[in-house]
Each structure stands twice: as C-alpha cells, then as structure tokens.
Design a protein around this motif. Structure first.
Motif, mmCIF file in Angstrom:
data_model
loop_
_atom_site.group_PDB
_atom_site.id
_atom_site.type_symbol
_atom_site.label_atom_id
_atom_site.label_comp_id
_atom_site.label_asym_id
_atom_site.label_seq_id
_atom_site.Cartn_x
_atom_site.Cartn_y
_atom_site.Cartn_z
ATOM 1 N N ARG A 168 0.702 -1.067 0.143
ATOM 2 C CA ARG A 168 -0.051 -0.077 -0.026
ATOM 3 C C ARG A 168 0.922 1.332 0.060
ATOM 4 O O ARG A 168 0.762 2.181 -0.719
ATOM 5 N N LEU A 169 1.921 1.219 0.855
ATOM 6 C CA LEU A 169 2.743 2.370 0.928
ATOM 7 C C LEU A 169 3.432 2.763 -0.485
ATOM 8 O O LEU A 169 3.640 3.871 -0.870
ATOM 9 N N THR A 170 4.003 1.677 -1.035
ATOM 10 C CA THR A 170 4.595 1.796 -2.427
ATOM 11 C C THR A 170 3.900 2.252 -3.625
ATOM 12 O O THR A 170 4.137 2.971 -4.399
ATOM 13 N N LEU A 171 2.356 1.699 -3.506
ATOM 14 C CA LEU A 171 1.790 1.738 -4.783
ATOM 15 C C LEU A 171 0.542 3.040 -4.603
ATOM 16 O O LEU A 171 0.172 3.616 -5.424
ATOM 17 N N HIS A 172 0.418 3.324 -3.447
ATOM 18 C CA HIS A 172 -0.746 4.557 -3.130
ATOM 19 C C HIS A 172 -0.243 5.828 -3.734
ATOM 20 O O HIS A 172 1.010 6.125 -3.981
ATOM 21 N N PRO A 173 -1.258 6.554 -4.336
ATOM 22 C CA PRO A 173 -0.837 7.749 -5.142
ATOM 23 C C PRO A 173 -0.426 8.773 -4.215
ATOM 24 O O PRO A 173 0.256 9.923 -4.853
ATOM 25 N N GLU A 174 -0.728 8.839 -3.141
ATOM 26 C CA GLU A 174 -0.203 9.477 -2.057
ATOM 27 C C GLU A 174 1.086 9.030 -0.899
ATOM 28 O O GLU A 174 1.477 9.874 -0.262
ATOM 29 N N GLY A 175 1.361 7.874 -1.536
ATOM 30 C CA GLY A 175 2.458 7.417 -0.940
ATOM 31 C C GLY A 175 3.670 7.406 -1.502
ATOM 32 O O GLY A 175 4.151 8.598 -1.659
ATOM 33 N N LEU A 176 4.486 6.386 -1.773
ATOM 34 C CA LEU A 176 5.625 6.448 -2.465
ATOM 35 C C LEU A 176 5.759 6.499 -3.865
ATOM 36 O O LEU A 176 6.575 6.846 -4.791
ATOM 37 N N ALA A 177 4.442 6.082 -4.437
ATOM 38 C CA ALA A 177 4.322 6.200 -5.948
ATOM 39 C C ALA A 177 4.832 7.119 -6.753
ATOM 40 O O ALA A 177 5.378 7.052 -8.011
ATOM 41 N N PRO A 178 4.388 8.654 -6.392
ATOM 42 C CA PRO A 178 4.953 9.751 -6.925
ATOM 43 C C PRO A 178 6.565 9.806 -7.106
ATOM 44 O O PRO A 178 6.837 10.629 -8.337
ATOM 45 N N LYS A 179 7.143 9.372 -6.213
ATOM 46 C CA LYS A 179 8.597 9.222 -6.133
ATOM 47 C C LYS A 179 9.441 7.992 -7.330
ATOM 48 O O LYS A 179 10.397 8.382 -7.317
ATOM 49 N N LEU A 237 15.330 -6.034 -12.552
ATOM 50 C CA LEU A 237 14.636 -4.847 -12.597
ATOM 51 C C LEU A 237 14.710 -4.036 -11.301
ATOM 52 O O LEU A 237 14.624 -4.645 -10.126
ATOM 53 N N PRO A 238 15.324 -2.898 -11.504
ATOM 54 C CA PRO A 238 15.634 -2.069 -10.371
ATOM 55 C C PRO A 238 14.336 -1.249 -9.960
ATOM 56 O O PRO A 238 13.624 -0.864 -10.590
ATOM 57 N N LEU A 239 14.426 -0.862 -8.637
ATOM 58 C CA LEU A 239 13.248 0.065 -8.248
ATOM 59 C C LEU A 239 14.155 1.664 -8.223
ATOM 60 O O LEU A 239 15.275 1.666 -7.711
ATOM 61 N N ARG A 240 13.672 2.677 -9.103
ATOM 62 C CA ARG A 240 14.382 3.682 -9.118
ATOM 63 C C ARG A 240 13.285 4.822 -8.564
ATOM 64 O O ARG A 240 12.301 4.986 -9.010
#
Length: 289
Positions: A168-179, A237-240
């Motif tokens: 949820r933290l990674t993919l939430h539009p107000e979480g880490l997703a914008p980064k 596959l990296p997380l950027r």
C-alpha cells in the motif's frame, strides 16, 4: 479408479491397501481429502506423481481424496511437505484429518520470541545505510531500519496509519508512487509477485491487499519510464526512486526462514534493497554518516 465407497454394511467389498488404510465408508466430502486434492491440483501434480514423491500409491491417494481412507498424521504432513503447503494450512489439514495442529502460532510480541526480535533488529541495523524491512504474509511491516524511514519523509499520516503495509505504501498515489521513476514497471513486478503468491497459497488477506493496490490510479506513462541514456547495466529490474532531488536505484532481495516450526515465523520475510549503482551506494553512505 474407484470413486465411490462400498455400500454400508457390505464388509466383504471393502478395499484394502497393505494395511495402511483406515476405512471411512461415509465418503466425507468436507474432510482432509478435498483439501489435499485442492492443493494437489493447485500444484498441478498428478496422484501418481504425488504418490511416488510421498512413498505411497496412486490408489491410496485416490482413496484419501474421496474420503474412503483416513491418512495417518505422518502421511498428512508428508503429503503437505511434498505439495509445499504453507505451515498455516498444514495445521488446517491436520485438523480436517482429525489430528491436533502441529505448528504453534506465537505472537511476535511474546516473551519467547525475544531472541528472534533481537536478531531481526540486529540484522536491520547491520544492513544500514541500505534500506531493509521485515513484513508478514500480507506485507504488513513488522520492522524497518533508517534506510526505509528516510523515504517516508513527506508521506501523509493517513497513509502511514498502522498497520503500515509495504504494498500500500509503495503503490498508493499519496505514498511512494509519485517518487518512483519507473512506476509502471515496478508496479507490474509487485502485482505479479502477489499474483504468484495468491496462486500458490490460499490467503484472503493477501487477495484483499492485491485488489486494493491494483485499483490505485497510475501516473501517465511519461512519468515512470527509465531515464534515456542510462549507462548502468542492471542485472535485475531496479526500483528507481527519488529522494531529495536524487534518483536512487535498488535491487530487491527477499529472504525467509528455513524449515520454520511456527506459523508466525513461517510468514515473515526480510526484504533488503541493494544499491544498483555506485552513485546510490555513495549517496546513502554519505546521508547516513
């Protein structure tokens, strides 16, 4: 292949199998048989293949699945092992077969888990300055180090409300997703990872998390592509992800406990993020100094 039990009272027609079967002429459709059949079919293993793995026979496996035979406790555990049934569900198989659960489910806060908690904390701290966290079977965060905490800066409180969930933290539009610079690729990787887990184990909790995060809106394609001209030859596959104006790249690695004897321990996973390029390693070392 026999699929029906002999008529009640007809003792002459009862099947025997080298003395290993305990006859159950009721043809129980809700006992351990259907559960074992479900796991076997989920693993795409034939009765013959399972029998060969578990030192049994296809006929005996058939009798168990149709309710004509009650397997011993040892055989239930052996079949579960060869079908790679999760520890929690092995208890369910034992109960369905009429036996007591074999594996405890000890809360992580229990005093008896003190050594485990201390070891996990030591592992997370020792991995700094690189990010690492411990999650449970539904990706709720159990513990995390300072490398993870630095990415939570600026995330709204309602997203961080316990229990904090890594997906949820990674993919939430107000979480880490914008980064996340390669959000579409990383999102696809995470969803596929959960799909594989759901296919291999029965988890309503994990399915609920999957359905929630899969429904989150995704940024436009131009915002999540790899930087053109990148010179780093990534081997996975990296997380950027952006932090304070820098784009950091990580490769994810997940570890679990070998042969766990407790449901809680069996469902823990340790995820570590390895720097995927020298610039990321240098940035974190400087940041955490």
């Amino acid at each position: 292949m026999t699929t029906a039990a002999p008529a009640k009272g007809n003792t002459k027609g009862k099947a025997k199998h080298k003395g290993r079967e305990k006859d159950n002429t009721k043809g129980n459709a809700t006992g351990v048989g259907p559960l074992l059949r479900g796991w076997r079919e989920r693993r795409r293993v034939s009765q013959l293949e399972l029998a060969l793995r578990a030192d049994s026979s296809a006929r005996h496996i058939s009798f168990i699945e149709t309710g004509r035979s009650r397997p011993s406790e040892e055989l239930v555990l052996r079949l579960a092992d060869h079908l790679d049934v999760p520890v929690r569900d092995r208890n369910s198989l034992l109960l369905a077969a009429g036996y007591a659960p074999r594996f405890r489910e000890t809360p992580l806060a229990d005093p008896s888990m003190g050594t485990l908690r201390a070891s996990l904390e030591q592992l997370l701290t020792g991995y700094e300055p690189y990010p690492a966290l411990v999650v449970d079977a539904t990706y709720d965060v159990i513990a995390a180090n300072r490398g993870i905490a630095m990415f939570l800066e600026g995330v709204p409180e309602h997203v961080l409300t316990p229990p904090l969930n890594a997906m949820r933290l990674t993919l939430h539009p107000e979480g880490l997703a914008p980064k996340v610079r390669n959000l579409r690729e990383w999102r696809g990787h995470l969803l596929h990872q959960m799909e594989r887990q759901i296919a291999l184990q029965r988890s309503d909790g994990l399915r609920a998390v999957y359905e929630e995060v899969a429904a989150y809106p995704v940024a436009d394609p131009g915002a999540d592509a790899f930087d053109a001209g990148t010179e780093v030859p990534y081997f996975a596959l990296p997380l950027r992800i952006e932090h304070d104006g820098h784009v950091l790249s990580f490769i994810s690695s997940i570890s679990t406990f070998n042969t766990p004897m407790d449901v809680t321990v069996a469902e823990l996973a340790i995820e570590t993020l390895l720097p995927a390029d020298p610039a990321t390693a240098k940035y974190l070392q400087t940041r955490m100094a």
